[in-house]
Scaffold this motif. Sequence first.
Motif, PDB file in Angstrom:
ATOM      1  N   GLY A  70     -26.477  -0.878   2.295  1.00  0.00           N
ATOM      2  CA  GLY A  70     -25.325  -0.398   2.660  1.00  0.00           C
ATOM      3  C   GLY A  70     -25.441   1.592   3.102  1.00  0.00           C
ATOM      4  O   GLY A  70     -24.653   2.039   3.098  1.00  0.00           O
ATOM      5  N   LEU A  71     -26.634   1.980   2.142  1.00  0.00           N
ATOM      6  CA  LEU A  71     -27.186   3.497   2.162  1.00  0.00           C
ATOM      7  C   LEU A  71     -27.798   3.885   3.622  1.00  0.00           C
ATOM      8  O   LEU A  71     -28.400   3.298   4.391  1.00  0.00           O
ATOM      9  N   GLN A  72     -26.957   5.214   3.729  1.00  0.00           N
ATOM     10  CA  GLN A  72     -27.583   5.874   5.344  1.00  0.00           C
ATOM     11  C   GLN A  72     -28.564   6.503   4.550  1.00  0.00           C
ATOM     12  O   GLN A  72     -28.629   7.862   3.780  1.00  0.00           O
ATOM     13  N   TYR A  95     -27.760  12.840  -1.384  1.00  0.00           N
ATOM     14  CA  TYR A  95     -27.149  12.472  -0.392  1.00  0.00           C
ATOM     15  C   TYR A  95     -27.333  11.832   0.831  1.00  0.00           C
ATOM     16  O   TYR A  95     -27.589  11.095   1.636  1.00  0.00           O
ATOM     17  N   ALA A 106     -22.420  10.602   3.612  1.00  0.00           N
ATOM     18  CA  ALA A 106     -23.335  10.991   4.647  1.00  0.00           C
ATOM     19  C   ALA A 106     -22.778   9.972   5.883  1.00  0.00           C
ATOM     20  O   ALA A 106     -23.413  10.049   7.034  1.00  0.00           O
ATOM     21  N   LEU A 107     -22.142   9.340   5.651  1.00  0.00           N
ATOM     22  CA  LEU A 107     -21.441   8.055   6.467  1.00  0.00           C
ATOM     23  C   LEU A 107     -20.323   7.984   7.018  1.00  0.00           C
ATOM     24  O   LEU A 107     -20.895   7.837   8.491  1.00  0.00           O
ATOM     25  N   ARG A 108     -20.137   9.455   6.373  1.00  0.00           N
ATOM     26  CA  ARG A 108     -18.700   9.216   7.292  1.00  0.00           C
ATOM     27  C   ARG A 108     -19.040  11.009   8.068  1.00  0.00           C
ATOM     28  O   ARG A 108     -18.013  11.840   8.616  1.00  0.00           O
ATOM     29  N   ASP A 151     -23.346  13.552  13.045  1.00  0.00           N
ATOM     30  CA  ASP A 151     -25.111  13.521  12.989  1.00  0.00           C
ATOM     31  C   ASP A 151     -25.549  14.873  12.122  1.00  0.00           C
ATOM     32  O   ASP A 151     -26.754  14.236  11.529  1.00  0.00           O
ATOM     33  N   ASP A 158     -25.464  15.279   8.909  1.00  0.00           N
ATOM     34  CA  ASP A 158     -26.356  14.743   8.373  1.00  0.00           C
ATOM     35  C   ASP A 158     -28.143  14.888   7.670  1.00  0.00           C
ATOM     36  O   ASP A 158     -29.168  15.287   7.523  1.00  0.00           O
ATOM     37  N   ASN A 184     -24.222   9.089  -1.275  1.00  0.00           N
ATOM     38  CA  ASN A 184     -24.823   9.073   0.058  1.00  0.00           C
ATOM     39  C   ASN A 184     -22.952   8.606   1.281  1.00  0.00           C
ATOM     40  O   ASN A 184     -23.884   8.593   1.975  1.00  0.00           O
ATOM     41  N   GLY A 185     -22.495   8.232   0.523  1.00  0.00           N
ATOM     42  CA  GLY A 185     -21.272   7.802   1.103  1.00  0.00           C
ATOM     43  C   GLY A 185     -20.529   8.880   1.898  1.00  0.00           C
ATOM     44  O   GLY A 185     -19.850   8.049   3.044  1.00  0.00           O
ATOM     45  N   TYR A 201     -23.404   6.002  -4.190  1.00  0.00           N
ATOM     46  CA  TYR A 201     -23.132   5.275  -3.542  1.00  0.00           C
ATOM     47  C   TYR A 201     -21.447   5.968  -3.025  1.00  0.00           C
ATOM     48  O   TYR A 201     -21.425   6.430  -1.836  1.00  0.00           O
TER      49      TYR A 201
END
Length: 246
Positions: free
Chosen positions: A104-106, A166, A23-25, A28, A31, A20-21, A17
């Motif tokens: 909740g994973l990206q 990631y 990648a959420l922030r 684009d 990523d 990989n978190g 998390y």
Amino acid sequence: MAGLTTGGPNVDVSLLYEINGLALRAPDWVDRSVGLVGEYGIPLALVLLVLWCWRGARRQDESTAVESFAALVWAPLAAGLALLVNAPLREFVGRPRPFRENEGLQVLDTAPGTGFGAELAGADYSFVSGHATLAMALGVGLFVAHRRIGLIGIALAVAEGVCRVYAGVHYPTDVIGGFALGTAVVLVLAPLAMALLTPVVRAVAGSPRLGRLVRAKGGLLPRPVGLTQTQTPPAGQRPHESDLAA
């Protein structure tokens, strides 16, 4: 086999998390770049490193060039063998992909396992990471052939593992398992592989047509020459005075 943890409050999932978190922030384009680098960029860079190391090995003296070339041949062979071992290992462990067990994973790779080697590694299971296995096998294989270039290869392999976590397609332990598998295949079988490959490479080096695969033209060190050389005159001819002076 569900021996590996696939959920719950544990270090493996926590690291998943956290990494990989990012990648959420991230934007684009970041990523997408990480996804492409992890899927294709780093494996391609490792292949180019092998070719670069081969180019340098051809300029060494013959015995060293033969050993280096044999090690460079072993690197991709070991990577392929590690992927073959990876396939039944994935089926035996049967660990689902992290995004199937954790919310909740990206996920950057919309079709995990559809890249190169998917038919060998198994697209639906996570342990061990085929990309990490391949990358570390090439990196360690390069290290056997050339220490400094090998360190770069190992660093790229570590970056490959981070990219896969990631992207949300592997747990950290999947990557660590891939590193261990790739390293073990290269190092454990290296003595046998080198014993088998070195005579073949030496024969290739002595071939008029294929020799340049191992040694560059004019790239070998000259043989030692004595400080003084005297030529034996033909029969019936007296040596020159300059020869006697020597």
